[in-house]
Design an enzyme around this catalytic site. Structure first.
Site, mmCIF file in Angstrom:
data_model
loop_
_atom_site.group_PDB
_atom_site.id
_atom_site.type_symbol
_atom_site.label_atom_id
_atom_site.label_comp_id
_atom_site.label_asym_id
_atom_site.label_seq_id
_atom_site.Cartn_x
_atom_site.Cartn_y
_atom_site.Cartn_z
ATOM 1 N NE ARG A 93 6.628 27.730 -4.063
ATOM 2 C CZ ARG A 93 6.771 27.327 -2.813
ATOM 3 N NH1 ARG A 93 6.742 26.025 -2.507
ATOM 4 N NH2 ARG A 93 6.969 28.188 -1.838
ATOM 5 C CE LYS A 128 -3.951 2.022 -6.335
ATOM 6 N NZ LYS A 128 -4.818 1.662 -5.193
ATOM 7 C CE LYS A 160 -4.139 -5.015 -9.711
ATOM 8 N NZ LYS A 160 -4.000 -3.621 -9.239
ATOM 9 C CD GLU A 187 -6.310 -8.333 -7.949
ATOM 10 O OE1 GLU A 187 -5.688 -7.261 -7.918
ATOM 11 O OE2 GLU A 187 -7.452 -8.446 -8.438
ATOM 12 C CG ASP A 208 -6.989 -7.012 -4.247
ATOM 13 O OD1 ASP A 208 -6.308 -6.036 -3.885
ATOM 14 O OD2 ASP A 208 -8.086 -6.901 -4.807
#
Length: 269
Positions: A93, A128, A160, A187, A208
């Site tokens: 598994r 992410k 950012k 950004e 962005d």
């Protein structure tokens, strides 16, 4: 990619704990098993090396044969293995979970890469990723034909919106980030942001959540002076239109956080 024993043991510990009580109760200790790994749907194969490492952690003498190369399209039997039956059943598994997950990421990445074929755009991943699996998931992106963005917060500067709010705006933030010695990406949400970033000598602009029209205007404004990356709201339906604006990169968080695991199984031969 080189895997450490610690990685594999951590993966197995989650499932095995103090032992595989079912297998140990039912299967003789000296039993042998010949099996096949099957990919039940067409996709880009990724993770065979990881699956082999899982089985080898439990049976160092396992025989493992890849029938499809990593990064190639596969369906049906993709690998064969032989070894101690208890070891292979115990690792089944964990190995399949990793193989299915990585093949799913590679397959979705290839769909994005194919969607922009013929343009000059490079498809990038993001941070992410699943905690603990970043290196493997980014490996899967490469297997699908994409490229990796930053591996973490340590190997690239990306200023950012929250950094800008706390760092005094684009000009001051870029100036301070230059002290890291790393290329500085900033950004930009508007064309005014683009102008400020260019004036501050940022090396890369993250455009962005801009519309296709805004992206095209931003690319014209940049005029090839620095590289541009489109990000935010990218889907398979709009990625080609985004690529056609002239940006250099398109980053897609969904490559890793939105990919569906492929259906894989281990069958006794």
């Amino acid at each position: 990619m080189e895997l450490t024993g610690f990685d594999i043991r951590s993966f197995l510990a989650e499932d095995v704990g103090d032992g595989d009580v079912t297998t140990e109760a039912v299967v003789p200790a000296d039993a042998r098993l010949d099996a096949s790994l099957l990919l039940k749907e067409e996709g880009i194969v990724c993770g065979l090396e990881v699956a082999e490492a899982v089985f080898r952690e439990l049976d160092p003498d396992v025989e493992f044969e890849d029938l499809v190369h990593e990064g190639q399209v596969g369906r049906g039997e993709i690998a064969r293995l032989s070894g101690n039956a208890r070891a292979l059943l115990t690792g089944e598994r964990t190995a399949l979970n990793l193989l299915g997950r990585l093949s799913g990421i590679a397959t979705l990445t290839r769909r994005y890469v194919d969607a922009v074929a013929g343009t000059a755009v490079t498809i990038l991943d993001t941070r992410k990723t699943t905690p603990g699996l970043r290196a493997l998931e980014k490996l899967a992106v490469r297997a699908g034909g994409g490229q990796n963005h930053r591996f973490g917060l340590y190997d690239g500067v990306l200023i950012k919106d929250n950094h800008l709010r706390l760092g005094g705006g684009i000009s001051f933030s870029v100036h301070r980030a230059k002290g890291t010695g790393l290329p500085v990406e900033v950004e930009c949400e508007t064309l005014d942001d683009v102008r400020l970033a260019l004036d501050a000598s940022a090396e890369l602009l993250l455009l962005d959540n801009m519309t296709v029209t805004e992206l095209r205007e931003a690319v014209l404004l940049v005029g090839g002076r620095v590289k541009t990356e489109a990000s935010g709201g990218v889907t398979l339906d709009n990625v080609r239109a985004i690529a056609a604006t002239g940006v250099d990169f398109v980053s897609v968080g969904a490559l890793t956080h939105g990919a569906r695991s492929l259906d894989v199984s281990m069958e006794v031969r």
